[in-house]
Write a protein that holds these residues in place. Structure first.
Motif, PDB file in Angstrom:
ATOM      1  N   GLN A  43       0.858  -1.179   0.000  1.00 45.39           N
ATOM      2  CA  GLN A  43       0.000   0.000   0.000  1.00 45.39           C
ATOM      3  C   GLN A  43       0.903   1.241   0.000  1.00 45.39           C
ATOM      4  OE1 GLN A  43      -3.293  -0.030  -0.399  1.00 45.39           O
ATOM      5  NE2 GLN A  43      -3.174  -2.282  -0.497  1.00 45.39           N
ATOM      6  N   LEU A  44       0.901   1.922  -1.139  1.00 42.26           N
ATOM      7  CA  LEU A  44       1.804   3.063  -1.319  1.00 42.26           C
ATOM      8  C   LEU A  44       0.983   4.332  -1.482  1.00 42.26           C
ATOM      9  CD1 LEU A  44       4.246   1.426  -3.897  1.00 42.26           C
ATOM     10  CD2 LEU A  44       4.464   1.487  -1.408  1.00 42.26           C
ATOM     11  N   GLN A  45       0.716   4.977  -0.361  1.00 42.27           N
ATOM     12  CA  GLN A  45      -0.029   6.238  -0.358  1.00 42.27           C
ATOM     13  C   GLN A  45      -1.325   6.122  -1.154  1.00 42.27           C
ATOM     14  OE1 GLN A  45       2.449   9.557  -1.470  1.00 42.27           O
ATOM     15  NE2 GLN A  45       4.161   8.895  -0.187  1.00 42.27           N
ATOM     16  N   GLY A  46      -2.085   5.084  -0.820  1.00 36.87           N
ATOM     17  CA  GLY A  46      -3.376   4.878  -1.463  1.00 36.87           C
ATOM     18  C   GLY A  46      -3.335   4.043  -2.709  1.00 36.87           C
ATOM     19  N   HIS A  47      -2.144   3.671  -3.162  1.00 34.38           N
ATOM     20  CA  HIS A  47      -2.006   2.836  -4.360  1.00 34.38           C
ATOM     21  C   HIS A  47      -1.628   1.424  -3.939  1.00 34.38           C
ATOM     22  CE1 HIS A  47      -2.088   6.349  -7.073  1.00 34.38           C
ATOM     23  NE2 HIS A  47      -1.361   6.957  -6.132  1.00 34.38           N
ATOM     24  N   THR A  48      -2.302   0.440  -4.513  1.00 33.21           N
ATOM     25  CA  THR A  48      -1.945  -0.958  -4.293  1.00 33.21           C
ATOM     26  C   THR A  48      -0.960  -1.364  -5.372  1.00 33.21           C
ATOM     27  OG1 THR A  48      -4.108  -1.438  -3.323  1.00 33.21           O
ATOM     28  CG2 THR A  48      -2.818  -3.317  -4.116  1.00 33.21           C
ATOM     29  N   TYR A  49       0.190  -1.822  -4.951  1.00 33.10           N
ATOM     30  CA  TYR A  49       1.236  -2.143  -5.909  1.00 33.10           C
ATOM     31  C   TYR A  49       1.661  -3.596  -5.735  1.00 33.10           C
ATOM     32  CZ  TYR A  49       5.552  -1.846  -8.621  1.00 33.10           C
ATOM     33  OH  TYR A  49       6.524  -2.040  -9.556  1.00 33.10           O
ATOM     34  N   PRO A  50       1.437  -4.441  -6.767  1.00 40.46           N
ATOM     35  CA  PRO A  50       1.884  -5.842  -6.703  1.00 40.46           C
ATOM     36  C   PRO A  50       3.344  -5.939  -7.140  1.00 40.46           C
ATOM     37  CG  PRO A  50       0.581  -5.485  -8.681  1.00 40.46           C
ATOM     38  CD  PRO A  50       0.635  -4.164  -7.968  1.00 40.46           C
ATOM     39  N   CYS A  51       4.224  -5.992  -6.205  1.00 39.53           N
ATOM     40  CA  CYS A  51       5.662  -5.961  -6.497  1.00 39.53           C
ATOM     41  C   CYS A  51       6.116  -7.299  -7.081  1.00 39.53           C
ATOM     42  CB  CYS A  51       6.446  -5.652  -5.225  1.00 39.53           C
ATOM     43  SG  CYS A  51       8.226  -5.527  -5.466  1.00 39.53           S
ATOM     44  N   ARG A  52       6.899  -7.207  -8.159  1.00 38.95           N
ATOM     45  CA  ARG A  52       7.512  -8.401  -8.766  1.00 38.95           C
ATOM     46  C   ARG A  52       9.027  -8.286  -8.619  1.00 38.95           C
ATOM     47  NH1 ARG A  52       4.961 -11.628 -12.452  1.00 38.95           N
ATOM     48  NH2 ARG A  52       6.895 -11.780 -13.663  1.00 38.95           N
ATOM     49  N   LEU A  53       9.647  -9.416  -8.344  1.00 35.91           N
ATOM     50  CA  LEU A  53      11.087  -9.437  -8.105  1.00 35.91           C
ATOM     51  C   LEU A  53      11.760 -10.457  -9.011  1.00 35.91           C
ATOM     52  CD1 LEU A  53      11.156  -9.459  -4.185  1.00 35.91           C
ATOM     53  CD2 LEU A  53      11.548  -7.501  -5.668  1.00 35.91           C
ATOM     54  N   SER A  54      12.952 -10.118  -9.455  1.00 35.89           N
ATOM     55  CA  SER A  54      13.854 -11.091 -10.069  1.00 35.89           C
ATOM     56  C   SER A  54      14.845 -11.511  -9.001  1.00 35.89           C
ATOM     57  CB  SER A  54      14.580 -10.488 -11.271  1.00 35.89           C
ATOM     58  OG  SER A  54      13.667 -10.146 -12.292  1.00 35.89           O
ATOM     59  N   VAL A  55      15.068 -12.826  -8.888  1.00 43.08           N
ATOM     60  CA  VAL A  55      15.849 -13.353  -7.768  1.00 43.08           C
ATOM     61  C   VAL A  55      16.958 -14.254  -8.302  1.00 43.08           C
ATOM     62  CG1 VAL A  55      15.782 -14.601  -5.585  1.00 43.08           C
ATOM     63  CG2 VAL A  55      13.772 -13.314  -6.349  1.00 43.08           C
ATOM     64  N   GLY A  56      18.184 -13.966  -7.866  1.00 43.63           N
ATOM     65  CA  GLY A  56      19.319 -14.816  -8.182  1.00 43.63           C
ATOM     66  C   GLY A  56      19.922 -15.382  -6.915  1.00 43.63           C
ATOM     67  N   MET A  57      20.236 -16.687  -6.913  1.00 39.47           N
ATOM     68  CA  MET A  57      20.731 -17.367  -5.709  1.00 39.47           C
ATOM     69  C   MET A  57      22.104 -17.971  -5.970  1.00 39.47           C
ATOM     70  SD  MET A  57      17.351 -19.399  -4.382  1.00 39.47           S
ATOM     71  CE  MET A  57      17.526 -20.582  -5.716  1.00 39.47           C
ATOM     72  N   LEU A  58      22.891 -18.021  -4.905  1.00 38.01           N
ATOM     73  CA  LEU A  58      24.197 -18.682  -4.955  1.00 38.01           C
ATOM     74  C   LEU A  58      24.395 -19.459  -3.663  1.00 38.01           C
ATOM     75  CD1 LEU A  58      27.078 -19.141  -6.123  1.00 38.01           C
ATOM     76  CD2 LEU A  58      27.763 -17.047  -4.914  1.00 38.01           C
ATOM     77  N   VAL A  59      24.601 -20.739  -3.774  1.00 41.16           N
ATOM     78  CA  VAL A  59      24.939 -21.581  -2.630  1.00 41.16           C
ATOM     79  C   VAL A  59      26.449 -21.815  -2.681  1.00 41.16           C
ATOM     80  CG1 VAL A  59      24.621 -23.812  -1.523  1.00 41.16           C
ATOM     81  CG2 VAL A  59      22.673 -22.676  -2.609  1.00 41.16           C
ATOM     82  N   PHE A  60      27.146 -21.498  -1.585  1.00 37.81           N
ATOM     83  CA  PHE A  60      28.599 -21.606  -1.598  1.00 37.81           C
ATOM     84  C   PHE A  60      29.096 -22.104  -0.247  1.00 37.81           C
ATOM     85  CE2 PHE A  60      27.564 -17.462   0.038  1.00 37.81           C
ATOM     86  CZ  PHE A  60      28.502 -17.189   1.014  1.00 37.81           C
ATOM     87  N   ASN A  61      30.308 -22.583  -0.272  1.00 35.67           N
ATOM     88  CA  ASN A  61      30.964 -23.058   0.935  1.00 35.67           C
ATOM     89  C   ASN A  61      31.897 -21.955   1.435  1.00 35.67           C
ATOM     90  OD1 ASN A  61      32.392 -24.334   2.964  1.00 35.67           O
ATOM     91  ND2 ASN A  61      32.571 -26.261   1.853  1.00 35.67           N
ATOM     92  N   PRO A  62      31.656 -21.374   2.610  1.00 39.11           N
ATOM     93  CA  PRO A  62      32.504 -20.275   3.102  1.00 39.11           C
ATOM     94  C   PRO A  62      33.961 -20.652   3.244  1.00 39.11           C
ATOM     95  CG  PRO A  62      30.501 -20.464   4.415  1.00 39.11           C
ATOM     96  CD  PRO A  62      30.578 -21.693   3.551  1.00 39.11           C
TER      97      PRO A  62
END
Length: 835
Positions: A513-532
Motif C-alpha cells: 500500500q503506497l499512499q493509497g495505491h496498491t502495488y503488486p511488487c515483482r522481483l527477479s531473484v538470483g541465488m548462490l549456494v557456496f561453501n565459506p
C-alpha cells in the motif's frame, strides 16, 4: 600703560611709525610656538587613558600650561624681536598676567579635543577658545608696554588678526580630529604634530598681523636710541627654557605611556590569569612536581566534579579523574619522566560516577627565571566527537533511506564468512533481489512512491534478519540476503536454499500500500549456494549471484534462479567474444557477402549485403551468434557504420564496372544505428565520399523501429528519400506494425519474411498471409520481395500470388564480393535494372 582704545583707519595722518622684526628671533618664536603646541597636544592621549579624575585634571592642566607658556613665550620673543627707535619697557605684573588667557584658551582646546568623539560644536568651541586666548594674551601684553609714544591700532588689521587667530584655531581642532579618525590613537604623535603646525601658525600669524596693526606716535622730544642686541640673549634664554620645558613634557609623556603599558602587563596578575583560564572550555589544572594542585578552572569542576577551592593543595594523583586512575597515574608519570609530556584518550569519570571519553594532555612547564617545574593538564570532553564518529561509521556501512546495511557492510560480512573455519562445513546462501519495472513506478507515480516501496520492502526483509541471516540494500532497487544453511551437502543445501528463498520471496512480493495505491511488487531473484571455507572472494560471490540474477531477468517468470557453473562459463565466453568482435571491427576481420535478388525472369537486379566473420582461430562464426551480442553490447553502432562504408565503397566501384552499374545494393540498418542523431549525415557523407548513385542504395529497416520513434523515423526517411535512397521493410508480418504508420512511411519495398516463405509448400495458413502481404503492397504501390526461396514450388506459389521478386538459395547463396562478381560474369548475364 596703553589701553586698547586708540583705533584709527589712516595711521599716516598722525605721522605714526612702525618698528621692524629681527628675522632670527622671528624663527625662534615660531619654533617655540610649534614645540610648546606639540607638547601640549601630545598630552591628550594621557588624558584619555587616565582612569582617575585627578590624573585627568593633572594632564589637562599640564598640557594647557605648556601650550599657554609656549604661546606667551612666543609673544614675549616676538615683542623683543620688534625694533623701535625709542626705549620700550614692559610692566612686569601685566606681562605675567597675560599668561592666563593663553593658558585658559589652551585648556579649553585640550579639554575638548581629549574627548572620544568631539562634536562639531565642541570643535568650534575649542578653536574659538584657543584663538581668543591667543588674541587676549597678545593685546594684554601690548597694553603692558611703557614707552615715550602713543599706541594706535589699524582697525582693519586688528579685526583681521582676531579672525586669523580664531580661524586657524578652528582649523587646528579639525585637523586633530581628522587625523585621529584616520589613524586612531596608535598614531597620536602624528595627530598632535599636524595639529601643532596649525596652532603655531595661528599664534605666529595672529602675532605678526597684530604687530602690523600697531602704529606708534612718539612724544615731542623723545630721544632716539640704538637697538640693544644684548637683549637677544635674554630672549634666547627664555626661548631655550620654554623649549626645554616642552622637551621635558614630551619625555614625561613618553615615560608615562611606557608606564601605562607596563601597568597593563603587570595587571595580568594571578586573578586575571584565573579569569582567562576560567573562560576556557577545556578543563585545566596546574600542579607542581610533587603533584599538588596549584590552580584549576570551572570547566574542570564541571567535567570531573572537583571543587576548585578544595582541589588546590591536594595531590592530583589522589583525585579521581578516570575509571582506572591508579593505572593511568603510573603511565602518565612515566611519560612525564621520559619525555616531559603525555597525551591520549582516557575513560574519564565524574565524581558522581558518570563516565565519558576524554582527551588528556599533560605537559611540563619550564620557567625562565627559576628552576621550578610545574605541570599543566588539559582535559576535553570528546563525547560529541565520538558520537559523530560513530554516526559517520554507521552511515559508511548503512543505507540512509532504509537503514539496512549497505554493500560495503555485506562485503565485510562475506569476508567474515570466508575467515570462519568452524561449523562442520555448513554451506551459505547469497540471494540478490531486484525489483522489476522499478523505473516505471518512479516515472509514473513519482520518486516519493518509489522510496516508500523501498522502505516497506526493506522493513519486510529486515524481519528475516537473525543470528544466521544478514540482509542489506546494495544500491538502487537491489537487495541482498546472506544466510547460513544447516546443510553441508550440495544437493540438500540447494533444496534448503530454494525453500528459504521461496518463503522470503513470497513475503516480499505480496501487495504494498503506497499512499493509497496498491502495488503488486515483482522481483527477479538470483541465488548462490557456496561453501565459506572455499577460497572465494566476495567479489567473485557477488559476480556469480549477479549472473543468476541476470538469468532470472532473462527468464521473466518470477522464478528464483540458482547459479550454475555454465552461467559463468557462458558469461566469460560472451565477454571474450565481445572483446574479439570489437577487435575484428577495428582490424578489418569482417567481410561482406552478397546474396542475389532476382526478378521473374531470374535476372539479377541487385543483392543484399550480409556480414560474415571468419575468426582467425575459431573459424567461421555465425551472424546469429555475434549480431545479438553486438546489439546488447553497443558494438552494433561501429559495426553498422562499417557496413555502410563498405557497401557505399562497393557501389562506388560498381559504378565504373560495365554490367554492374545498374545493380542495387541493400544494407541492413539496426534500430540503434538508425536512431543516432547523425545517421542521415553518416549516409550522406558515405554517398559523397564514394561517389555513389543514391538510387542504387537500399536501406532495410525492421518493424520494431516503428515502435521506438515513428515520427523521427519518418523524418529521417523523408530526408534520405529526397536524394534517391530507397527503403525496404524487412521481415514484414512478424512484428507489430501499425498500418497508419505503414501508410505514412516513404517505403519502396516490403520483404516477406522467410518464416512464411518456408512453409508455403505444406502449411495452408502461410499462403493466405503471403497473399495478404502481396495485396497490401500492391494497394500501397510498393514492390514486394520474398526472402528464403529455396524450391521451385515456393517460387511458383509466390508467382501465383503476384510476387515476382525473389531472394534465396534457389537463386544463389551469399558469396564473397569477388566470387559474386565472378559468378555473374561466368553466367554471361548482364544485370538489368528492376522493372
Amino acid at each position: 600703560m596703553t589701553l586698547l582704545t586708540n583705533f584709527i583707519l589712516e595711521p599716516h595722518t598722525l605721522e605714526a611709525v612702525q618698528g621692524e622684526h629681527h628675522l632670527p628671533l622671528v624663527l625662534v618664536s615660531w619654533a617655540i610656538a610649534l614645540a610648546a603646541s606639540y607638547a601640549g597636544l601630545d598630552l591628550i592621549k594621557l588624558v584619555s587613558k587616565a582612569k582617575h579624575s585627578l590624573w585627568r585634571w593633572f594632564w589637562l592642566l599640564a598640557g594647557a600650561g605648556v601650550m599657554g607658556l609656549g604661546i606667551w613665550s612666543m609673544h614675549f620673543t616676538g615683542m623683543h624681536a620688534y625694533r623701535l627707535d625709542f626705549a620700550v619697557q614692559h610692566d612686569p605684573t601685566l606681562t605675567l598676567l597675560s599668561i592666563l588667557p593663553a593658558v585658559a584658551g589652551s585648556l579649553a582646546a585640550v579639554a575638548l579635543l581629549s574627548r572620544e568623539s568631539p562634536t562639531h560644536r565642541e570643535l568650534l568651541l575649542a578653536g574659538i577658545g584657543l584663538g581668543l586666548g591667543i588674541g587676549v594674551m597678545h593685546y594684554t601684553g601690548m597694553a603692558a608696554m611703557h614707552m615715550p609714544a602713543l599706541l594706535y591700532y589699524d582697525l582693519t588689521l586688528f579685526l583681521l588678526s582676531v579672525c586669523v587667530a580664531v580661524g586657524l584655531g578652528i582649523a587646528s581642532a579639525y585637523a586633530y580630529r581628522l587625523c585621529r579618525q584616520e589613524w586612531g590613537m596608535q598614531r597620536a604623535k602624528t595627530c598632535a604634530f599636524v595639529s601643532a603646525v596649525f596652532v603655531s601658525l595661528a599664534i605666529c600669524s595672529m602675532h605678526y598681523v597684530a604687530m602690523r596693526a600697531a602704529w606708534f606716535v612718539p612724544h615731542p622730544g623723545a630721544v632716539s636710541q640704538p637697538w640693544l642686541t644684548e637683549s637677544h640673549w635674554l630672549i634666547y634664554l627664555i626661548g631655550g627654557c620654554v623649549l626645554l620645558v616642552a622637551l621635558l613634557t614630551i619625555v614625561a609623556t613618553q615615560a608615562q605611556r611606557r608606564l601605562h603599558v607596563s601597568e597593563h602587563h603587570e595587571h595580568m596578575t594571578h586573578t586575571r590569569l584565573l579569569e582567562v583560564i576560567s573562560a576556557l572550555q577545556d578543563g585545566v589544572a596546574l600542579f607542581d612536581d610533587k603533584g599538588r594542585v596549584r590552580l584549576s578552572n570551572a570547566a574542570l569542576e564541571l567535567l570531573l566534579g572537583w571543587q576548585v577551592e578544595h582541589a588546590v593543595g591536594q595531590s592530583v594523583w589522589k583525585l579521581k579523574f578516570a575509571a582506572n586512575s591508579g593505572a593511568m597515574r603510573d603511565v602518565i608519570r612515566q611519560g612525564l619522566e621520559d619525555q616531559g609530556k603525555w597525551s591520549g584518550m582516557i575513560d574519564a569519570q565524574h565524581r558522581d560516577g558518570k563516565r565519558f571519553p576524554a582527551w588528556l594532555s599533560v605537559s611540563r612547564v619550564t620557567y625562565a627565571d627559576n628552576a621550578e617545574r610545574d605541570y599543566v593538564a588539559l582535559i576535553s570532553d570528546r563525547t560529541a566527537e565520538q558520537e559523530a564518529q560513530q554516526r559517520i561509521r554507521y552511515l559508511a556501512y548503512h543505507d540512509t533511506l532504509t537503514d539496512l546495511p549497505n554493500r560495503r557492510a555485506l562485503q565485510i560480512r562475506l569476508n567474515q564468512c570466508e575467515q570462519r573455519r568452524t561449523g562442520g562445513g555448513r554451506l551459505s546462501l547469497l540471494v540478490l533481489f531486484d525489483i522489476d519495472c522499478f523505473k516505471i513506478l518512479n516515472d509514473s507515480l513519482g520518486h516519493d512512491i518509489g522510496d516508500e516501496l523501498l522502505r516497506q520492502l526493506a522493513a519486510r526483509l529486515q524481519g528475516w534478519a537473525g543470528d544466521d541471516t544478514y540482509v542489506a540494500r546494495l544500491d538502487g532497487n537491489e537487495f541482498a540476503l546472506l544466510a547460513r544453511l544447516r546443510s553441508s551437502q550440495r544437493l540438500a543445501g540447494q533444496h534448503e536454499a530454494f525453500t528459504l528463498t521461496g518463503r522470503v520471496h513470497a513475503s516480499l512480493t505480496s501487495d504494498y500500500q503506497l499512499q493509497g495505491h496498491t502495488y503488486p511488487c515483482r522481483l527477479s531473484v538470483g541465488m548462490l549456494v557456496f561453501n565459506p571455507q572455499d577460497d572465494t572472494r566476495p567479489a567473485q560471490l557477488f559476480k556469480r549471484a549477479g549472473l543468476a540474477l541476470l538469468e532470472a531477468k532473462r527468464q521473466r517468470d518470477a522464478t528464483p534462479q540458482l547459479f550454475r557453473p555454465h552461467l559463468e562459463q557462458e558469461r566469460e565466453a560472451r565477454l571474450t567474444l565481445e572483446s574479439e568482435l570489437r577487435h575484428a571491427i577495428e582490424n578489418g576481420e569482417l567481410s561482406l557477402h552478397l546474396q542475389p535478388q532476382v526478378d521473374a525472369r531470374r535476372h539479377v537486379i541487385g543483392a543484399e549485403a550480409l556480414v560474415r566473420w571468419q575468426h582467425p582461430a575459431r573459424g567461421y562464426i555465425s551472424p546469429g551468434e555475434f549480431i545479438p551480442l553486438a546489439e546488447e553490447s553497443g558494438l552494433i553502432l561501429p559495426l553498422g557504420y562499417w557496413v555502410l562504408q563498405e557497401g557505399c565503397r562497393l557501389l562506388g566501384k560498381w559504378r565504373h564496372l560495365p554490367g554492374f552499374c545498374d545493380l542495387k545494393l541493400s544494407l541492413n540498418v539496426s534500430v540503434r544505428q538508425f536512431q543516432q542523431p547523425d545517421f542521415v549525415d553518416q549516409v550522406l557523407t558515405a554517398i559523397n565520399h564514394h561517389a555513389v548513385t543514391p538510387g542504387h542504395l537500399t536501406l532495410e529497416l525492421t518493424e520494431s523501429l516503428l515502435l521506438k520513434d515513428p515520427e523521427g523515423t519518418i523524418e529521417k526517411m523523408v530526408l534520405l528519400r529526397r536524394i534517391g535512397v530507397s527503403f525496404a521493410l524487412d521481415d514484414f508480418g512478424t512484428g507489430y506494425s501499425s498500418l497508419v504508420y505503414l501508410k505514412a512511411l516513404p517505403l519502396d519495398t516490403l520483404k516477406i519474411d522467410i518464416a512464411f516463405v518456408r512453409d508455403l509448400s505444406h502449411d495452408t495458413q502461410s499462403t493466405p498471409i503471403a497473399a495478404a502481404i502481396v495485396a497490401l503492397a500492391q494497394s500501397l504501390e510498393l514492390a514486394v520481395i520474398a526472402e528464403g526461396v529455396e524450391t521451385e514450388m515456393q517460387r511458383d506459389v509466390l508467382a501465383g500470388l503476384g510476387c515476382h521478386l525473389y531472394q534465396g538459395y534457389l537463386f544463389g547463396r551469399p558469396l564473397p564480393i569477388e566470387e559474386f562478381q565472378a559468378t555473374l560474369d561466368a553466367q554471361g548475364e548482364a544485370p538489368t535494372a528492376a522493372q
